[in-house]
Design an enzyme around this catalytic site. Structure first.
Site, mmCIF file in Angstrom:
data_model
loop_
_atom_site.group_PDB
_atom_site.id
_atom_site.type_symbol
_atom_site.label_atom_id
_atom_site.label_comp_id
_atom_site.label_asym_id
_atom_site.label_seq_id
_atom_site.Cartn_x
_atom_site.Cartn_y
_atom_site.Cartn_z
ATOM 1 N N ARG A 4 -36.982 56.900 -35.481
ATOM 2 C CA ARG A 4 -38.324 56.288 -35.561
ATOM 3 C C ARG A 4 -38.983 56.555 -36.916
ATOM 4 N NH1 ARG A 4 -36.484 54.630 -31.587
ATOM 5 N NH2 ARG A 4 -37.523 54.151 -29.617
ATOM 6 N N SER A 29 -43.902 53.602 -26.160
ATOM 7 C CA SER A 29 -43.929 55.076 -26.187
ATOM 8 C C SER A 29 -45.070 55.519 -27.087
ATOM 9 C CB SER A 29 -42.635 55.635 -26.755
ATOM 10 O OG SER A 29 -41.526 55.194 -26.025
ATOM 11 N N GLU A 52 -46.036 58.602 -31.833
ATOM 12 C CA GLU A 52 -45.193 57.562 -32.406
ATOM 13 C C GLU A 52 -46.093 56.426 -32.904
ATOM 14 O OE1 GLU A 52 -42.878 53.936 -31.416
ATOM 15 O OE2 GLU A 52 -41.888 55.418 -30.138
HETATM 16 N N1 EPU Z 1 -38.278 61.124 -18.302
HETATM 17 C C1 EPU Z 1 -38.924 61.798 -17.281
HETATM 18 N N2 EPU Z 1 -40.143 61.331 -16.875
HETATM 19 C C2 EPU Z 1 -40.729 60.248 -17.409
HETATM 20 C C3 EPU Z 1 -40.072 59.564 -18.454
HETATM 21 C C4 EPU Z 1 -38.841 60.023 -18.884
HETATM 22 O O1 EPU Z 1 -38.434 62.788 -16.782
HETATM 23 O O2 EPU Z 1 -41.840 59.901 -16.970
HETATM 24 C C5 EPU Z 1 -36.956 61.616 -18.765
HETATM 25 C C6 EPU Z 1 -35.799 61.239 -17.876
HETATM 26 O O3 EPU Z 1 -34.884 62.321 -17.879
HETATM 27 C C7 EPU Z 1 -35.151 60.082 -18.590
HETATM 28 C C8 EPU Z 1 -35.377 60.465 -20.038
HETATM 29 O O4 EPU Z 1 -36.667 61.088 -20.034
HETATM 30 O O5 EPU Z 1 -33.795 59.980 -18.304
HETATM 31 C C9 EPU Z 1 -35.374 59.305 -20.993
HETATM 32 O O6 EPU Z 1 -36.279 58.303 -20.560
HETATM 33 P P1 EPU Z 1 -36.113 56.767 -21.019
HETATM 34 O O7 EPU Z 1 -34.707 56.354 -20.873
HETATM 35 O O8 EPU Z 1 -37.154 55.975 -20.343
HETATM 36 O O9 EPU Z 1 -36.355 56.832 -22.572
HETATM 37 P P2 EPU Z 1 -37.382 57.625 -23.510
HETATM 38 O O10 EPU Z 1 -36.611 58.645 -24.253
HETATM 39 O O11 EPU Z 1 -38.547 58.083 -22.731
HETATM 40 C C10 EPU Z 1 -36.918 56.080 -25.528
HETATM 41 C C11 EPU Z 1 -37.708 55.285 -26.519
HETATM 42 C C12 EPU Z 1 -38.146 53.958 -25.927
HETATM 43 C C13 EPU Z 1 -36.918 53.197 -25.460
HETATM 44 C C14 EPU Z 1 -36.184 54.051 -24.440
HETATM 45 C C15 EPU Z 1 -34.922 53.407 -23.960
HETATM 46 C C16 EPU Z 1 -38.813 56.894 -27.960
HETATM 47 C C17 EPU Z 1 -40.107 57.526 -28.358
HETATM 48 N N3 EPU Z 1 -38.875 56.021 -26.955
HETATM 49 O O12 EPU Z 1 -37.821 56.459 -24.491
HETATM 50 O O13 EPU Z 1 -38.768 53.215 -26.951
HETATM 51 O O14 EPU Z 1 -37.270 51.955 -24.874
HETATM 52 O O15 EPU Z 1 -35.834 55.322 -25.064
HETATM 53 O O16 EPU Z 1 -33.939 53.492 -24.942
HETATM 54 O O17 EPU Z 1 -37.789 57.179 -28.571
HETATM 55 C C18 EPU Z 1 -40.869 52.815 -27.969
HETATM 56 O O18 EPU Z 1 -40.410 53.392 -28.957
HETATM 57 O O19 EPU Z 1 -42.036 52.351 -27.938
HETATM 58 C C19 EPU Z 1 -40.033 52.714 -26.791
HETATM 59 C C20 EPU Z 1 -40.476 52.187 -25.649
#
Ligand code: EPU
Length: 339
Positions: free
Chosen positions: A165, A239, A335
Site C-alpha cells: 500500500r 480498509s 490507509e
Molecule cells: N479478520 C478478522 N476480523 C475482521 C476482519 C478480518 O478476524 O473483522 C481477520 C481474519 O483472520 C481474516 C483476515 O483478517 O482471515 C484477513 O481479512 P480479509 O481477507 O478480509 O483481508 P484484510 O487483510 O482485512 C486486505 C486489504 C483489502 C483487500 C483484502 C482482500 C488491506 C489494508 N486491506 O484486507 O483491501 O480487499 O485484503 O485481499 O491490506 C482496501 O485496501 O481498501 C481493501 C479493502
C-alpha cells in the site's frame, strides 16, 4: 474550456460522503483541461490537489488551492503478441471499468482486483491490492505530468518504489505529479492466483475445476459483497487502516499470548497481522459511536452510518487506535489519506 468554481463542497465526491469546501475546483475531461489548470494555478499561485474517485480520503477541513477532479477516461490495448498485451488506461477511468475491459479482452492479471473502489490514477499511488495480487505484479509503466513544469515523465515499476500500500507518490513525490495514465502487462494465457482466502473453496463449492476469467470475477464479487459494505448505502473508504507489519520476534511473543493470531509472512522477513483481527479483538467489530462505526462483517472498514462529520470520525479512530494499542501494544496506521 476549463471551468473553475469557487467554494465547492467536496463531500459528494468522496465515498465516505464527508468533506469540506475546496477554495477552487475544476473537473478535468482532457489533457488540455489539465494543461489549462496547471497554467491557471501557476498564475494564481495556488496549490493543486487531485481527487480521483474520492474513495481513500477523509477531508477534514477546507482545502486551500485548486482541487482537480480527474475524469480523463479511456482504456486501450497498445501492444499485443502471442504471450501478453500491454493495456493503457487514463487515470480518471474507474478502476473496475478498466478491469472489466481487460477481462472482456480475455487478458489475465487484474481479475483479483475487480471491484476495488476508485480510479486508475489512484491505483499506483497506494499500490492497490486484494486476494493475493497487487498492482505492482502487472504494472508496466505510468505517464505522469510534473505539476510545476507541465513536462511528462515515464515511471517504471522500479521508479515507483512500490511496497505494501505504498509508493514514491506518497512520500518524496507527494503532490508533485499528476498521474496521467497507467499501463499494465497482462498475460494472454490463464495464470490465476487462487491461494488467497476462500477463492479456491468458493470455486469448489460451485464445482468449477477449470475456472475461466468470468468465474474468478464472479467469485471475487461474491466474496466482496458478503464482507464489505456497499458504499452507495453505507458510505465507507474500504480498509481504513493498513495491516500491521511486525518483526518475527514480536509476532512469536504475540502468538504465545494469542495462539489464534492470524499471521502471514511479508517482505523483509516481517510478519503481517490483519488489522481487522486486532480491531475485532479490541472490541470494535460492529461497534458504533453516534453515526460512525466499524463494519460488523469486516472490522477494518469504517462506515459513516448517518451523516458523520470528519471530527466525529477522527474522535472515533482515536478510540480504535487506543484500544488496539492498549490490548496488543501495536500501532495502527491509517490507509486512508487524511486531508
Ligand atoms: N479478520 C478478522 N476480523 C475482521 C476482519 C478480518 O478476524 O473483522 C481477520 C481474519 O483472520 C481474516 C483476515 O483478517 O482471515 C484477513 O481479512 P480479509 O481477507 O478480509 O483481508 P484484510 O487483510 O482485512 C486486505 C486489504 C483489502 C483487500 C483484502 C482482500 C488491506 C489494508 N486491506 O484486507 O483491501 O480487499 O485484503 O485481499 O491490506 C482496501 O485496501 O481498501 C481493501 C479493502
Amino acid at each position: 474550456m476549463l471551468k473553475i468554481e469557487r467554494n465547492k463542497e467536496l463531500a459528494p465526491f468522496t465515498t465516505l460522503r464527508i468533506g469540506a469546501a475546496a477554495e477552487f475546483f475544476a473537473v478535468l475531461k482532457s489533457r488540455s483541461d489539465l494543461e489549462a489548470a496547471i497554467i491557471w494555478a501557476k498564475e494564481h499561485r495556488k496549490k493543486i490537489w487531485i481527487l480521483g474517485g474520492g474513495s481513500n480520503v477523509l477531508i477534514s477541513q477546507e482545502v486551500r488551492g485548486l482541487v482537480l477532479k480527474n475524469e480523463i477516461k479511456g482504456s486501450e490495448i497498445v501492444e499485443r503478441n502471442d504471450d501478453y498485451a500491454l493495456v493503457e488506461a487514463k487515470s480518471g477511468e474507474i478502476w473496475t471499468k478498466f478491469v472489466n475491459f481487460t477481462v472482456q479482452h480475455g487478458l489475465y492479471g487484474l481479475e483479483n482486483l475487480f471491484l476495488i473502489y476508485g480510479t486508475v490514477g489512484a491505483a499506483p499511488v497506494q499500490n492497490i491490492g486484494a486476494y493475493g495480487v497487487e498492482l505492482k505484479d502487472v504494472f508496466y509503466h505510468l505517464k505522469a505530468i510534473d505539476l510545476k513544469t507541465g513536462h511528462e515523465k515515464i515511471f517504471s515499476a522500479r521508479d515507483c518504489r512500490f511496497a505494501y500500500r505504498d509508493s514514491i507518490f506518497k512520500h518524496q513525490l507527494r503532490g508533485r505529479y499528476f498521474i496521467y495514465s497507467v499501463t499494465v502487462k497482462l498475460k494472454r494465457q490463464p495464470d490465476f492466483k487462487l491461494d488467497y482466502g476462500s477463492i479456491r473453496e468458493e470455486l469448489l463449492k460451485r464445482n468449477i475445476k477449470e475456472p475461466r476469467l468470468r468465474d474468478i470475477v464472479k467469485v471475487i464479487e461474491e466474496i466482496r459483497n458478503a464482507k464489505l459494505p456497499n458504499p452507495a448505502l453505507s458510505p465507507n473508504a474500504g480498509s481504513f487502516f493498513k495491516n500491521v507489519e511486525i518483526s518475527r520476534a514480536k509476532s512469536e511473543a504475540l502468538l504465545k499470548r494469542y495462539p489464534d493470531l492470524p499471521h502471514f509472512s511479508a517482505s523483509g522477513g516481517k510478519v503481517k497481522i490483519p488489522a481487522g483481527w486486532l480491531i475485532e479483538k479490541a472490541g470494535f467489530r460492529g461497534k458504533r459511536i453516534g453515526p460512525v462505526g466499524m463494519h460488523d462483517k469486516q472490522a477494518l472498514v469504517l462506515v459513516n452510518y448517518d451523516g458523520a462529520s470528519a471530527k466525529q470520525v477522527l474522535a472515533f479512530i482515536k478510540k480504535v487506535k487506543a484500544a488496539v494499542k492498549k490490548k496488543f501494544a501495536l500501532d495502527l496506521e491509517e490507509e486512508v489519506n487524511i486531508l
